[in-house]
Design a protein around this motif. Structure first.
Motif, PDB file in Angstrom:
ATOM      1  N   THR A  72      -2.558  30.562  26.464  1.00 40.94           N
ATOM      2  CA  THR A  72      -3.173  31.773  26.829  1.00 40.94           C
ATOM      3  C   THR A  72      -3.821  31.746  27.959  1.00 40.94           C
ATOM      4  N   TYR A 104       6.187  37.250  20.878  1.00 40.49           N
ATOM      5  CA  TYR A 104       4.899  37.946  21.133  1.00 40.49           C
ATOM      6  C   TYR A 104       4.106  38.029  19.870  1.00 40.49           C
ATOM      7  N   ASN A 127      -0.564  36.597  22.087  1.00 35.10           N
ATOM      8  CA  ASN A 127      -0.052  37.236  23.373  1.00 35.10           C
ATOM      9  C   ASN A 127       0.768  38.566  23.055  1.00 35.10           C
ATOM     10  N   SER A 169       0.594  42.931  27.063  1.00 33.85           N
ATOM     11  CA  SER A 169      -0.751  42.171  27.624  1.00 33.85           C
ATOM     12  C   SER A 169      -0.591  42.121  29.163  1.00 33.85           C
ATOM     13  N   GLU A 196      -2.477  39.968  30.600  1.00 26.34           N
ATOM     14  CA  GLU A 196      -2.841  38.776  31.118  1.00 26.34           C
ATOM     15  C   GLU A 196      -1.655  37.699  31.178  1.00 26.34           C
ATOM     16  N   ASN A 200       0.014  34.877  30.472  1.00 25.06           N
ATOM     17  CA  ASN A 200       0.072  33.969  29.548  1.00 25.06           C
ATOM     18  C   ASN A 200       1.189  33.102  29.400  1.00 25.06           C
TER      19      ASN A 200
END
Ligand SMILES: *Cc1c(COP(=O)(O)O)cnc(C)c1O
Length: 506
Positions: free
Chosen positions: A110, A322, A327, A331, A333, A335
């Motif tokens: 992540t 997920y 994560n 999200s 971000e 990952n």
């Protein structure tokens, strides 16, 4: 506690690393052959003598033991007399990066565990994709070609079932088209992925083991006529034994016409991506839907360093799962775990990054070119040798051959193949491989050492020739031949013949 890497142990870390690295440097300077030649029994008793329940002895002694037990008897791929499998000598810069990878111990699952690493890996994936010709692709680093192939076939399976009216119930109809020269991980992946036992269809090849595009079209048509669903065509860019490259562009034509997923397994041939002179051998690879590359084969990287690349980023989606704690879906971000079969994952990409920055891509490509050039010279040497027979020419860096002087019949030459390999292995003097091509056993050299010279390879060939001649001369060979013929023993049990003494030290 002063055992773990921390601010308090920085000095110990430095001293311990120096000791470990210093021993390896000593070995590089003093090792005279690729393997100690210790017997299986000797190695087993060395290992058995270690009591893992015993008290700790401290890092210095433990590192010393790793040297005297492991490094002493390791197989050294950098040695010019090592010419067996697809193992390369490693770039110094990559080995330094390896130390950084394990000390920092980032996990690239992540973004919150490895922000900068995540972005660096993604940059490197983009770089590889540009070399392949995927203009907007994606991908992920993996542990090796086996995992890359498994993931590619998983993505192809999900793609096939998603668009089949029967959905997952079509699983037993799915087929993968490959050749007998394809890597065994294709078969293994098909099994892991729940396909039928006979789901991998074999497409006919030319004399070099390269897939015939016309035969591919026929096999696809027959499969569909029989109610099967083509899930994927696996083309190989650098077959493991013959080092040959399937005609990628012509295969891509067939795959585009029939709308079948094309996976190119370039585990071996990926070095051509940076070759200043031979990149054209991979023409057509940009039309694949997925590609496997093994940097630990032809980019001079330490194990592990591999990647699977996809032309269409959305194709990676089936790899995602997920978890609330890691994560969560949605999200924002980046990952990497969303793209990988692994969760905790090494930052192996750093090694390639540092190597590219240290040497530049052209230099890496020149190094791979050097071994391909050397191989072409070795082919000529073997072809011109009355005692040896060249078994086809590779487009990359393998040499397939047999010891078979005039008067030695096929059966005797067959028997010699495992015996020669075994005797050389047990001597530790030189390591060569063996395989079977078109039903006949043969010896195999895999040349991946750009510092090895033609003289080095000639020495390996001389060892093979003289060992084989000694085996033929010795009574042992006659006994062996009849034992083998009667099936009383396996060809793996070598007779008591050693590397001819007259060869002496090199
Ligand atoms: C070596 C090889 C593989 C497997 O790669 P690993 O890194 O050993 O798992 C797959 N395909 C081909 C063509 C190979 O040569």
């Amino acid at each position: 506690m002063h055992e773990l890497l921390s601010s308090t142990t920085a000095d110990t870390y430095l001293a311990t690393m120096h000791a470990a690295v210093g021993r390896i440097a000593d070995r590089l300077q003093t090792t005279t052959q690729p393997f100690s030649g210790a017997s299986r029994n000797q190695l087993q008793s060395l290992v058995d003598a270690v009591d893992l329940d015993g008290p700790g002895r401290g890092a210095a002694l433990a590192v010393e033991e790793a040297d005297s037990l492991f490094a002493e008897h390791a197989v050294w791929f950098h040695h010019p007399d090592y010419a067996a499998h697809l193992n390369c000598p490693v770039a110094v810069s990559a080995v330094a990066a390896e130390a950084v990878v394990s000390a920092v111990n980032a996990s690239l699952d992540t973004y919150d565990q490895s922000g900068i690493g995540t972005l660096m890996e993604r940059h490197l994936v983009d770089w590889v994709n540009t070399r392949i010709g995927f203009t907007a692709g994606d991908g992920i680093f993996t542990s090796g070609g086996t995992q890359s192939n498994l993931q590619a076939l998983l993505l192809a399976r999900e793609h096939a079932t998603a668009r089949h009216p029967a959905g997952r119930s079509s699983l037993h109809q799915l087929v993968v088209l490959a050749t007998t020269s394809s890597h065994f991980s294709v078969q293994k992946s098909a099994r892991i992925l729940g396909l039928c036992d006979d789901a991998v269809l074999t497409v006919a090849t030319d004399a070099h083991g390269r897939m015939l595009p016309a035969a591919l079209a026929d096999t696809l048509r027959d499969a569909v006529a029989a109610g099967q669903v083509p899930m994927c065509v696996v083309a190989t860019a650098g077959t493991t034994d013959r080092g040959c490259i399937d005609p990628l562009a012509a295969i891509a034509d067939v795959c585009e016409e029939t709308d079948v997923w094309l996976h190119v397994d370039a585990a071996y041939g990926c070095g051509l991506l940076v070759s200043p002179t031979r990149r054209h051998l991979l023409d057509g690879i940009e039309r694949a839907r997925s590609v496997t590359v093994d940097f630990h084969k032809s980019f001079f990287q330490p194990v592990s360093s591999s990647a699977v690349l996809v032309r269409v980023p959305a194709d990676l989606a089936p790899a995602a799962w997920y978890a609330d704690y890691l994560n969560p879906a949605g999200s924002s971000e980046p990952n990497q775990v969303d793209k990988s079969l692994q969760t905790t994952r090494r930052f192996d990409a750093l090694k390639l990054w540092v190597t590219l920055r240290a040497l530049g891509a052209d230099r890496l490509g020149e190094m791979f070119d050097t071994v391909v050039d050397l191989t072409a010279q070795v082919h000529d040497v073997v072809a011109a040798d009355d005692d040896l027979r060249l078994v086809g020419r590779s487009q990359l860096s393998t040499v397939l051959f047999r010891y078979q002087p005039a008067g030695l019949d096929d059966a005797a030459a067959d028997h010699l193949v495992p015996l020669v390999r075994r005797v050389l292995f047990e001597s530790g003097r030189s390591l060569v491989a063996k395989t079977v091509v078109d039903g006949r056993p043969c010896l195999k050299l895999t040349l991946l050492n750009p510092d090895a010279t033609l003289a080095d390879v000639r020495r390996v060939l001389a060892l093979v020739r003289d060992t084989a001649a000694a085996l033929v001369e010795g009574e042992a060979m006659l006994d062996r031949a009849s034992d083998l013929a009667s099936g009383a023993v396996s060809a793996y049990d070598a007779p008591a013949v050693s590397v001819p003494a007259r060869l002496g030290a090199r």
